[in-house]
Design a protein around this motif. Structure first.
Motif, PDB file in Angstrom:
ATOM      1  N   LYS A  49       0.850  -1.186   0.000  1.00  5.54           N
ATOM      2  CA  LYS A  49       0.000   0.000   0.000  1.00  5.54           C
ATOM      3  C   LYS A  49       0.892   1.245   0.000  1.00  5.54           C
ATOM      4  O   LYS A  49       1.697   1.428   0.885  1.00  5.54           O
ATOM      5  N   HIS A  50       0.706   2.120  -0.993  1.00  5.07           N
ATOM      6  CA  HIS A  50       1.580   3.280  -1.123  1.00  5.07           C
ATOM      7  C   HIS A  50       1.369   4.243   0.047  1.00  5.07           C
ATOM      8  O   HIS A  50       0.259   4.529   0.451  1.00  5.07           O
ATOM      9  N   ILE A  51       2.490   4.766   0.557  1.00  2.00           N
ATOM     10  CA  ILE A  51       2.441   5.749   1.646  1.00  2.00           C
ATOM     11  C   ILE A  51       2.996   7.060   1.097  1.00  2.00           C
ATOM     12  O   ILE A  51       4.061   7.076   0.481  1.00  2.00           O
ATOM     13  N   HIS A  52       2.307   8.140   1.364  1.00  2.00           N
ATOM     14  CA  HIS A  52       2.753   9.455   0.864  1.00  2.00           C
ATOM     15  C   HIS A  52       3.960   9.942   1.649  1.00  2.00           C
ATOM     16  O   HIS A  52       3.999   9.840   2.865  1.00  2.00           O
ATOM     17  N   SER A  53       4.957  10.447   0.940  1.00  2.00           N
ATOM     18  CA  SER A  53       6.095  11.069   1.637  1.00  2.00           C
ATOM     19  C   SER A  53       6.124  12.544   1.273  1.00  2.00           C
ATOM     20  O   SER A  53       5.985  12.910   0.105  1.00  2.00           O
ATOM     21  N   THR A  54       6.332  13.367   2.290  1.00  2.00           N
ATOM     22  CA  THR A  54       6.273  14.811   2.084  1.00  2.00           C
ATOM     23  C   THR A  54       7.478  15.291   1.295  1.00  2.00           C
ATOM     24  O   THR A  54       8.604  14.877   1.559  1.00  2.00           O
ATOM     25  N   SER A  55       7.260  16.174   0.346  1.00  2.00           N
ATOM     26  CA  SER A  55       8.368  16.652  -0.477  1.00  2.00           C
ATOM     27  C   SER A  55       9.180  17.688   0.293  1.00  2.00           C
ATOM     28  O   SER A  55       8.650  18.401   1.146  1.00  2.00           O
ATOM     29  N   PRO A  56      10.495  17.766   0.011  1.00  2.00           N
ATOM     30  CA  PRO A  56      11.348  18.703   0.749  1.00  2.00           C
ATOM     31  C   PRO A  56      10.904  20.149   0.564  1.00  2.00           C
ATOM     32  O   PRO A  56      10.999  20.953   1.502  1.00  2.00           O
ATOM     33  N   MET A  57      10.416  20.489  -0.625  1.00  2.00           N
ATOM     34  CA  MET A  57       9.994  21.875  -0.846  1.00  2.00           C
ATOM     35  C   MET A  57       8.858  22.230   0.090  1.00  2.00           C
ATOM     36  O   MET A  57       8.822  23.307   0.672  1.00  2.00           O
ATOM     37  N   LEU A  58       7.938  21.276   0.248  1.00  2.00           N
ATOM     38  CA  LEU A  58       6.806  21.530   1.138  1.00  2.00           C
ATOM     39  C   LEU A  58       7.281  21.694   2.572  1.00  2.00           C
ATOM     40  O   LEU A  58       6.855  22.588   3.294  1.00  2.00           O
ATOM     41  N   LEU A  59       8.206  20.825   2.981  1.00  2.00           N
ATOM     42  CA  LEU A  59       8.720  20.906   4.354  1.00  2.00           C
ATOM     43  C   LEU A  59       9.388  22.254   4.586  1.00  2.00           C
ATOM     44  O   LEU A  59       9.170  22.914   5.611  1.00  2.00           O
ATOM     45  N   LEU A  60      10.215  22.670   3.637  1.00  2.00           N
ATOM     46  CA  LEU A  60      10.900  23.944   3.816  1.00  2.00           C
ATOM     47  C   LEU A  60       9.921  25.095   3.767  1.00  2.00           C
ATOM     48  O   LEU A  60      10.072  26.090   4.501  1.00  2.00           O
ATOM     49  N   GLY A  61       8.929  24.982   2.915  1.00  2.00           N
ATOM     50  CA  GLY A  61       7.928  26.040   2.843  1.00  2.00           C
ATOM     51  C   GLY A  61       7.186  26.204   4.153  1.00  2.00           C
ATOM     52  O   GLY A  61       7.011  27.314   4.669  1.00  2.00           O
ATOM     53  N   VAL A  62       6.767  25.096   4.721  1.00  2.00           N
ATOM     54  CA  VAL A  62       6.066  25.155   6.007  1.00  2.00           C
ATOM     55  C   VAL A  62       6.992  25.711   7.079  1.00  2.00           C
ATOM     56  O   VAL A  62       6.586  26.505   7.942  1.00  2.00           O
ATOM     57  N   TYR A  63       8.244  25.305   7.022  1.00  2.00           N
ATOM     58  CA  TYR A  63       9.221  25.815   7.993  1.00  2.00           C
ATOM     59  C   TYR A  63       9.324  27.329   7.892  1.00  2.00           C
ATOM     60  O   TYR A  63       9.335  28.037   8.908  1.00  2.00           O
ATOM     61  N   GLY A  64       9.383  27.808   6.650  1.00  2.00           N
ATOM     62  CA  GLY A  64       9.447  29.259   6.471  1.00  2.00           C
ATOM     63  C   GLY A  64       8.230  29.953   7.068  1.00  2.00           C
ATOM     64  O   GLY A  64       8.346  30.992   7.736  1.00  2.00           O
ATOM     65  N   ILE A  65       7.071  29.373   6.845  1.00  2.00           N
ATOM     66  CA  ILE A  65       5.851  29.968   7.395  1.00  2.00           C
ATOM     67  C   ILE A  65       5.913  29.976   8.917  1.00  2.00           C
ATOM     68  O   ILE A  65       5.544  30.960   9.571  1.00  2.00           O
ATOM     69  N   LEU A  66       6.397  28.890   9.486  1.00  2.00           N
ATOM     70  CA  LEU A  66       6.462  28.817  10.951  1.00  2.00           C
ATOM     71  C   LEU A  66       7.419  29.870  11.507  1.00  2.00           C
ATOM     72  O   LEU A  66       7.134  30.520  12.528  1.00  2.00           O
ATOM     73  N   VAL A  67       8.556  30.054  10.831  1.00  2.00           N
ATOM     74  CA  VAL A  67       9.507  31.068  11.310  1.00  2.00           C
ATOM     75  C   VAL A  67       8.870  32.443  11.216  1.00  2.00           C
ATOM     76  O   VAL A  67       8.955  33.254  12.151  1.00  2.00           O
ATOM     77  N   PHE A  68       8.211  32.674  10.108  1.00  4.91           N
ATOM     78  CA  PHE A  68       7.551  33.971   9.938  1.00  4.91           C
ATOM     79  C   PHE A  68       6.516  34.200  11.033  1.00  4.91           C
ATOM     80  O   PHE A  68       6.422  35.286  11.625  1.00  4.91           O
ATOM     81  N   LEU A  69       5.734  33.178  11.334  1.00  2.90           N
ATOM     82  CA  LEU A  69       4.696  33.333  12.356  1.00  2.90           C
ATOM     83  C   LEU A  69       5.307  33.559  13.731  1.00  2.90           C
ATOM     84  O   LEU A  69       4.753  34.277  14.564  1.00  2.90           O
ATOM     85  N   THR A  70       6.472  32.936  13.975  1.00  2.00           N
ATOM     86  CA  THR A  70       7.133  33.162  15.266  1.00  2.00           C
ATOM     87  C   THR A  70       7.533  34.629  15.384  1.00  2.00           C
ATOM     88  O   THR A  70       7.319  35.267  16.421  1.00  2.00           O
ATOM     89  N   ILE A  71       8.142  35.141  14.318  1.00  7.57           N
ATOM     90  CA  ILE A  71       8.526  36.560  14.348  1.00  7.57           C
ATOM     91  C   ILE A  71       7.292  37.429  14.531  1.00  7.57           C
ATOM     92  O   ILE A  71       7.296  38.414  15.283  1.00  7.57           O
ATOM     93  N   LEU A  72       6.202  37.035  13.866  1.00  6.47           N
ATOM     94  CA  LEU A  72       4.959  37.798  13.996  1.00  6.47           C
ATOM     95  C   LEU A  72       4.461  37.800  15.432  1.00  6.47           C
ATOM     96  O   LEU A  72       4.004  38.813  15.955  1.00  6.47           O
ATOM     97  N   THR A  73       4.574  36.625  16.086  1.00  5.56           N
ATOM     98  CA  THR A  73       4.109  36.519  17.475  1.00  5.56           C
ATOM     99  C   THR A  73       4.813  37.542  18.352  1.00  5.56           C
ATOM    100  O   THR A  73       4.188  38.200  19.186  1.00  5.56           O
ATOM    101  N   VAL A  74       6.132  37.624  18.174  1.00  3.31           N
ATOM    102  CA  VAL A  74       6.882  38.570  19.004  1.00  3.31           C
ATOM    103  C   VAL A  74       6.550  40.001  18.614  1.00  3.31           C
ATOM    104  O   VAL A  74       6.361  40.874  19.468  1.00  3.31           O
ATOM    105  N   ALA A  75       6.433  40.256  17.301  1.00  2.13           N
ATOM    106  CA  ALA A  75       6.197  41.632  16.847  1.00  2.13           C
ATOM    107  C   ALA A  75       4.848  42.150  17.318  1.00  2.13           C
ATOM    108  O   ALA A  75       4.708  43.332  17.651  1.00  2.13           O
ATOM    109  N   VAL A  76       3.869  41.261  17.355  1.00  2.90           N
ATOM    110  CA  VAL A  76       2.516  41.697  17.711  1.00  2.90           C
ATOM    111  C   VAL A  76       2.458  42.238  19.135  1.00  2.90           C
ATOM    112  O   VAL A  76       1.626  43.089  19.461  1.00  2.90           O
ATOM    113  N   THR A  77       3.363  41.761  19.993  1.00  4.10           N
ATOM    114  CA  THR A  77       3.306  42.237  21.375  1.00  4.10           C
ATOM    115  C   THR A  77       3.718  43.694  21.492  1.00  4.10           C
ATOM    116  O   THR A  77       3.465  44.329  22.504  1.00  4.10           O
TER     117      THR A  77
END
Lengths: 131, 406, 603
Positions: free
Chosen positions: A27-55
């Motif tokens: 049964k085929h199992i989906h593996s996440t592509s590196p571009m997607l992983l890095l993209g999500v990582y970028g979003i998470l970093v951005f949101l972290t900076i946003l969290t601090v900036a919003v204060t």
């Protein structure tokens, strides 16, 4: 280091492993592509900076809700992409959501209750009625 | 009902030869999905456990917002933000490691898991530095640094063990004699049948004797009821809360409202500042414990992924980590015990590293074995990753709630 | 063939190999190690049975002791050391009775014993999804129990000889551990108790994880969700509660232990804490916990009602849905234990309303069971007697819960014996009786022996009469203000009784009737234990299907083989009793058209 011997079926055909099909018992199992992983990582970093900036901005009572909203967004990205929920059985995601729902019920009722005896705690003379 | 072929009675009477398939599962896919489901259910329980602590946080913050606003100034938000980024990065490497396991990319798998572990160490190291700061400034919880008096207005409240120990010492008795009932017995006789009496006693005493020993509850650093009065710590506490980082507050207080600092707190609120630290230490401590557990699980999976030929440098990671933990302990604890702990910790870590180098250079070669994880079996990596991501998720919520109040 | 003593040493007294020629799970492997390190869910269930029933005995002993103490009211006014010791002892007795019963018996009893044994078999599976986790659950149960045994041991030695122990001796806070007493002045060993409960909690959580995964993933071909036996719906709902509620108990006891040991100041108002918050924390678990206790019992009753009414269940989907509804609603009602703590009227009203709502699915179940019995061909065997007793006692318990859920009456009834009677009717009268139903129902399957019906029925009558004699008068005493957890009591109002010229003092009468009832109940349960023990040595061999049920566990041998089924069972309607006929010479039921008949004929 000794040269690695690998089982023929596990050796990637190319450097990036194209042609390898992760599958459990056929049964085929989906593996996440590196571009997607890095993209999500970028979003998470951005949101972290946003969290601090919003204060830096003071909107009074809404601050905590904004902080929580950003945290929920970050957690959603981690859950959907890093934890693979996007491609998993929906029941796994249901467990996560249910857990959060029950935590929310617990916190909500307890805070609602303690909110109601807050005036007694901040009374001008401690221990007397607040009104 | 049709006749069904009976299976053989042996435990491994299946037609596929997957060594990882347990006898009570029909297919490997069923086993994999069950494992994932089981892990998700367990993650649900962890969320509920932390949820309890978030509830305590919510109740106290809602009822004492000023206390939290003032007390959290003692937390270093830069370090907190760095920790958040460290954990997110380690989540990335772990998710990528799961992908590598799925594709059979063995070397990348090992390296990514090792980087995840390094991220975990980094997180704990920064935590150790933060805890050290708290210790230095005496920002602990509960009875150690609490200026609130018991309801008889006479002595500071202590925890149970502390009280027992002091009473035994005061009575000059050995533990094992009848000491433990001594402090409670005198209070019991008036307490048992006449329940309202003790509560009324201090008030009655105050009313009858205005100049009694019950102090007025105003919190002034250095005042008689400040347990830290006159000590070196007391100056530090005052300095800490006057302005923790020597810079202006990060937020602008709306015009016309009193600034939120320790001098503007009501006396009962000033005494409650340590409740914030109780919540802080419990939440970050339990989270740190889960980081350690997650790292142990990843380490175990790394050992399995390395196989026997990589024992040379994977097994010595254990003493290295022991050394690092002792080093962290040395970072946290101020005072004279610091130096020996740091020295011992770093020595053990270096010794472990040396062992790894020597073993891999001069140790006997172990023939390469078939890698354990690959496109057909990567369940342990997946489950370890799920646990690590949960640890990350909890921190994602902890960081703004503890560090970024207001 | 030599008679291996391994089996005897593990407690199967007199299990003579000569009676059993086939290899079954009891004879599959020998020696104590094969039991302690087994991965077989059936063996784990049996080990749980021994441990949990021992815990029940200990908790029961405390109950007998405290009821004996209450024959005469203690004299609080006598300010002597002996009197002080007596009422301290009383506090320890009722606390340990409650804590041992709740944490070591009621929570694990049906899920860990009967659930572990029966769940995979009803699914036609070879084991639970995670057998090693199952074994770990058992070891965690034993480890957590060690802490409680420490409390018992320290309490007894302290009471008898004044020995001192680190962390305190015994436990005197009430099983509810309310702060600030438990976090500061309590005499008892709160810290060991909290550690024990934390570990026991994880045992429960891991069992829940296992059951959820097993029911989701290991159902056989053809068994959709709505073709599962209702026992599995009940166990699934129980597992959901175990997973979602128990972690909060874990964090609660950790916080309490830290408060006690280090004074962190979370619950103690002297340190800036909030004692009502402790109650929120505690009841957020402990209310769903009582549904962990009752839901599996209800599942057992559903299965048994079908078998002993010879009729399919009335309203299957309603019973299944009500299990889930109870599980979900149970999380929303915890405040009804806290009506008098000073919660706001709004909060009180919300909790009261939802408490009334949760009575509805419970009532749905009772009506469905009665509907199942109606028009059925009822056989009054021991499991059915206990099941009917369950319905009677649960109805009383449930209805009295409505008085407690209603704010105006709860104000007067809280902390009186009305509460004690209510929860004993639902916890003991229902959960324990449900446990007895399950034990008597599945005993022949577990050990391949039938018990003496005479002893079992006598035990039931003594237990049922004794139970009502113990707890029904307490309702009346409670309404007249008899407080709970007190070692002393006044005469109370004088009650006029026919043929007696002067009245009888109510409170004295209530307490003495309860004590007599407690001894009767105890003797009834002792007879039940006797019936089981004797069956192992003297009981006739049980048939594969002594009750004529159609669920899958009856379609293999009694006792089952090591891997449960020697074939791959196909799912059918679990409550379709057509085709099963009684065979007097084996005292069992057979169905020649069944899959099992075909397979066993082939051997």
């Amino acid at each position: 280091m000794a040269a690695e011997q690998q089982h023929p079926t596990l050796t990637p055909a190319g450097a990036e492993g194209h042609g390898i099909d992760p599958n459990i018992g056929g049964k085929h199992i989906h593996s996440t592509s590196p571009m997607l992983l890095l993209g999500v990582y970028g979003i998470l970093v951005f949101l972290t900076i946003l969290t601090v900036a919003v204060t830096k901005v003071d909107v009074g009572d809404f601050n905590i809700w904004i902080a929580l909203a950003i945290a929920v967004a970050k957690a959603s990205f981690v859950a959907l992409y890093f934890m693979h929920l996007r491609w998993d059985s929906p029941f796994n995601g249901a467990i996560l959501i249910f857990a959060f729902v029950f935590v929310a019920i617990f916190i909500g009722m307890s805070v609602m209750d303690s909110h109601n005896y807050r005036p007694f705690m901040h009374a001008p003379t401690p221990g007397t009625a607040p009104y | 009902m049709s006749t069904v072929e009976t299976n053989s009675a042996t435990a491994h009477g299946h037609d596929n030869h997957d060594p990882h398939l347990a006898h009570h599962f029909d297919t490997p896919e069923q086993q994999f999905q069950s494992a994932k489901l089981g892990m998700w259910v367990f993650l649900g329980t962890e969320i509920l456990m932390f949820g309890g602590l978030f509830c305590a946080y919510s109740v106290y913050r809602h009822n004492h917002p000023d206390v939290f606003a003032v007390a959290h100034e003692a937390l270093d938000r830069t370090l907190g933000a760095i920790n958040t980024l460290v954990l997110i990065t380690s989540s990335l490497t772990m998710a990528w490691a799961v992908r590598c396991a799925q594709l059979g990319q063995q070397r990348a798998l090992r390296w990514l898991m090792a980087v995840t572990l390094i991220g975990g160490y980094g997180f704990l190291g920064i935590k150790a530095v933060e805890y050290h700061t708290k210790w230095e400034h005496n920002l602990f919880f509960g009875h150690w640094h609490n200026t609130y008096y018991g309801w008889d207005g006479k002595q500071p409240v202590k925890g149970y063990f502390q009280e027992e120990l002091e009473n035994k010492e005061a009575n000059g008795e050995q533990p094992g004699a009848n000491g433990s009932e001594a402090p409670t017995a005198p209070e019991k006789a008036p307490a048992a049948p006449a329940a309202p009496a003790p509560a009324a006693a201090p008030v009655a005493e105050a009313a009858a004797n205005p100049a009694s020993s019950i102090p007025d509850m105003t919190f002034q650093p250095g005042s008689a009821i400040d347990g830290n009065a006159g000590t070196n710590d007391q100056a530090k506490i005052v300095a800490t809360f006057a302005d923790p980082r020597g810079v202006a507050p990060h937020y602008a207080t709306p015009a016309g409202e009193p600034a939120v600092n320790v001098n503007n707190l009501t006396p009962p609120d000033a005494e409650r500042m340590y409740t914030f630290f109780a919540v802080y230490f419990f939440m970050t401590g339990l989270h740190g414990l889960h980081v350690v557990i997650g790292m142990s699980v990843i380490y175990w999976v790394l050992l399995r992924a390395g196989g026997p030929q990589r024992k040379a440098y994977l097994v010595p990671a254990a003493p290295i980590s022991v050394g690092l933990f002792l080093t962290y302990l040395g970072i946290i604890i101020p005072g004279p015990s610091r130096l020996p702990l740091l020295v011992i910790g770093i020595s053990i870590a270096v010794a472990g590293a040396l062992w790894a180098v020597l073993w891999s250079t001069f140790g006997s070669r172990v023939p390469a074995a078939e890698p354990e994880f690959g496109p057909n079996y990567f369940t342990p990596v997946d489950l370890a990753g799920l646990y690590w991501h949960l640890v990350d998720m909890v921190w994602i919520f902890l960081f703004p709630l503890l560090y970024l109040i207001h | 063939m030599t008679l291996n003593t391994g089996a005897i040493s593990t407690g199967h007294r007199g299990f003579h190999e000569s009676h059993e020629h086939a290899d079954n799970y009891l004879t599959h492997d020998r020696g104590i190690m094969s039991w302690l390190f087994t991965l077989d869910h059936k063996r784990i269930g049996v080990m749980y049975m021994i441990a949990v029933c021992t815990a029940f005995f200990i908790g029961g002993m405390f109950a007998i002791m405290l009821r004996t103490m209450l024959w005469h009211p203690l004299d609080y006014a006598a300010n002597t050391a002996a009197a002080t010791r007596s009422y301290e002892l009383y506090n320890h007795f009722f606390t340990l009775h409650g804590a041992v019963m709740v944490f070591m018996f009621m929570v694990p009893a049906i899920p860990a014993i009967l659930g572990n044994f029966v769940l995979p078999m009803q699914l036609g599976a070879k084991d639970v999804a995670f057998p090693r986790l199952n074994l770990l659950s058992f070891w965690l149960y034993c480890t957590g129990s060690v802490f409680f045994l420490y409390l018992l041991f320290s309490g007894i030695t302290h009471a008898a000889w004044g020995w001192h122990w680190p962390g305190g001796y015994g436990l005197d806070t009430g099983w509810t551990f309310y702060t600030p007493y438990s976090s500061s002045k309590a005499l008892g060993g709160v810290v060991p108790a909290t550690l024990g409960i934390f570990i026991l909690g994880f045992s429960s959580i891991l069992t829940g994880v296992n059951f959820v995964a097993t029911i989701h993933m290991l159902r056989p071909v053809g068994m959709t969700w709505f073709r599962m036996p209702l026992m599995l719906w009940a166990l699934y709902s129980t597992a959901l509660i175990q997973i979602l509620a128990t972690p909060v108990l874990g964090i609660t006891v950790l916080l309490l232990g830290a408060e006690r040991a280090f004074g962190i100041g979370i619950f103690d108002p002297r340190l800036g804490g909030d004692p009502v918050l402790f109650q929120h924390f505690f009841w957020f678990y402990s209310h769903p916990a009582v549904y962990i206790m009752i839901l599996p019992a209800m599942g057992v009753i559903s299965d048994v009602m079908v078998a002993f009414s010879r009729k399919s269940i009335f309203g299957y989907s309603f019973v299944a849905a009500s299990s889930l509804a109870i599980a979900l609603l149970s999380f929303l009602v915890w405040g009804h234990h806290m009506f008098v703590t000073g919660m706001s009227p709004l909060t009180n009203a919300v909790f009261s309303l939802i408490t009334f709502c949760i009575a509805i699915p419970s009532a749905v179940k009772v009506f469905n069971w009665l509907g199942t019995m109606h028009g059925g061909s009822i056989r009054l065997k021991t499991p059915m007697l206990y099941a009917m007793g369950f319905i009677f006692l649960f109805t009383i318990g449930g209805l009295t819960g409505l008085f407690l859920g209603s704010l105006s009456t709860d104000i007067h009834l809280t902390n009186t014996y009305f509460i004690v009677a209510h929860f004993h009717y639902v916890m003991m009268g229902s959960t324990l009786f449900g446990f007895m139903v399950g034990m008597y129902y599945w005993w022949p399957k577990m050990f391949g022996r039938m018990y003496s019906e005479k002893i079992a029925v006598t035990g039931f009558l003594l237990a049922f009469i004794g139970f009502n004699l113990t707890f029904f008068p307490q309702f009346i005493g409670g309404t007249q203000g008899l407080p709970r957890r007190y070692a002393s009591y006044t005469d109370g109002p004088m009650v006029h009784v026919p043929f007696i010229n002067h009245g009888v003092p109510l409170f004295v009468t209530v307490h003495r009737m309860s004590t007599v009832g407690a001894y009767t109940l105890g003797s009834g349960l002792a007879l039940a234990l006797l019936s089981w023990v004797l069956s192992l040595k003297f009981g006739p061999k049980a048939a594969d299907n002594p009750w004529g049920a159609n669920t899958l566990e009856w379609q293999t041998t009694s006792p089952p083989p090591h891997d449960n089924f020697k074939y791959t069972p196909l799912a059918g309607d679990p409550y379709d009793l057509e085709g099963w006929t009684y065979e007097p010479d084996t005292n069992g039921w057979v169905n020649p058209a069944s899959q099992w008949a075909t397979v066993s004929a082939a051997h």
